[in-house]
Motif scaffolding. Structure first.
Motif, PDB file in Angstrom:
ATOM      1  N   SER A 139      79.252  26.452  30.202  1.00 41.20           N
ATOM      2  CA  SER A 139      78.624  27.623  30.816  1.00 41.20           C
ATOM      3  C   SER A 139      78.559  27.409  32.323  1.00 41.20           C
ATOM      4  O   SER A 139      78.497  26.260  32.780  1.00 41.20           O
ATOM      5  N   PRO A 140      78.544  28.499  33.089  1.00 42.76           N
ATOM      6  CA  PRO A 140      78.408  28.314  34.545  1.00 42.76           C
ATOM      7  C   PRO A 140      77.050  27.702  34.865  1.00 42.76           C
ATOM      8  O   PRO A 140      76.052  27.991  34.203  1.00 42.76           O
ATOM      9  N   GLU A 141      77.042  26.847  35.871  1.00 44.50           N
ATOM     10  CA  GLU A 141      75.794  26.221  36.297  1.00 44.50           C
ATOM     11  C   GLU A 141      75.004  27.191  37.155  1.00 44.50           C
ATOM     12  O   GLU A 141      75.550  27.813  38.067  1.00 44.50           O
ATOM     13  N   ARG A 142      73.730  27.322  36.858  1.00 42.14           N
ATOM     14  CA  ARG A 142      72.858  28.205  37.628  1.00 42.14           C
ATOM     15  C   ARG A 142      72.818  27.743  39.086  1.00 42.14           C
ATOM     16  O   ARG A 142      72.684  26.568  39.369  1.00 42.14           O
ATOM     17  N   GLY A 143      73.017  28.705  39.990  1.00 36.91           N
ATOM     18  CA  GLY A 143      72.942  28.412  41.404  1.00 36.91           C
ATOM     19  C   GLY A 143      74.248  27.927  42.030  1.00 36.91           C
ATOM     20  O   GLY A 143      74.342  27.809  43.243  1.00 36.91           O
ATOM     21  N   ARG A 144      75.249  27.627  41.233  1.00 35.14           N
ATOM     22  CA  ARG A 144      76.532  27.174  41.774  1.00 35.14           C
ATOM     23  C   ARG A 144      77.418  28.377  42.064  1.00 35.14           C
ATOM     24  O   ARG A 144      77.491  29.300  41.272  1.00 35.14           O
ATOM     25  N   LYS A 145      78.086  28.364  43.203  1.00 38.45           N
ATOM     26  CA  LYS A 145      79.003  29.440  43.571  1.00 38.45           C
ATOM     27  C   LYS A 145      80.390  29.119  43.010  1.00 38.45           C
ATOM     28  O   LYS A 145      80.930  28.048  43.241  1.00 38.45           O
ATOM     29  N   TYR A 146      80.930  30.063  42.257  1.00 41.77           N
ATOM     30  CA  TYR A 146      82.266  29.925  41.679  1.00 41.77           C
ATOM     31  C   TYR A 146      83.201  30.941  42.339  1.00 41.77           C
ATOM     32  O   TYR A 146      82.814  32.089  42.561  1.00 41.77           O
ATOM     33  N   THR A 147      84.416  30.514  42.614  1.00 40.17           N
ATOM     34  CA  THR A 147      85.443  31.403  43.148  1.00 40.17           C
ATOM     35  C   THR A 147      86.314  31.863  41.983  1.00 40.17           C
ATOM     36  O   THR A 147      86.809  31.031  41.210  1.00 40.17           O
ATOM     37  N   ARG A 148      86.477  33.169  41.850  1.00 42.03           N
ATOM     38  CA  ARG A 148      87.307  33.706  40.761  1.00 42.03           C
ATOM     39  C   ARG A 148      88.777  33.462  41.083  1.00 42.03           C
ATOM     40  O   ARG A 148      89.248  33.775  42.162  1.00 42.03           O
TER      41      ARG A 148
END
Length: 147
Positions: A8-17
């Protein structure tokens, strides 16, 4: 919504699509795969990112050739998935949108041109268990079911 595989995505982490294309390349009961040897060995469906201004099918032809040395024909989209990962080669946390195609491998034109990649053939039944990520394994399993 596109099915997610992996963490799952980590809360607070910015991911680039990052949108990419990947291909199941069956020949009989075998699949043409790529092994990316660095930064760590990883067995993968051949494919990768779509360059700006490039169509998904053009990117698929380019990426398969770069990672395997093979040309392909008759690509057709069979599904998609997403995963949240760190991409060390880009020092980037990414939401990868993976568009999955099935195509026919036509001819080997030489060695892969992408550094640290090696083309290899593997029984589809083995690939369905050994591919490096759950999304790739899922689509290899669907292909195996249809054989």
């Amino acid at each position: 919504m596109i099915r997610r595989f992996g963490e799952s995505p980590e809360r607070g982490r910015k991911y680039t699509r990052r949108i990419g294309v990947y291909s199941l390349l069956p020949q009989g009961d075998r699949l043409l795969l790529t092994c990316q040897r660095q930064p760590d060995p990883d067995l993968q469906l051949p494919g990768g990112g779509i360059d700006p201004g490039e169509s998904p099918v053009a990117a698929l032809h380019r990426e398969v050739f770069e990672e395997t040395g093979w040309s392909i024909a008759a690509p057709r989209r069979v599904g998609a998935f997403r995963r949240f990962v760190f991409m060390p080669e880009y020092d980037l946390w990414a939401e990868k949108i993976c568009l999955i195609y099935c195509a026919r491998p036509v001819r080997c034109k030489g060695l892969p041109t992408e550094p640290f990649h090696e083309a290899l053939w593997m029984r589809t039944a083995d690939a369905a268990h050994l591919l490096g990520n759950a999304g790739d394994r899922h689509f290899a399993s669907l292909l195996l079911r249809d054989l």
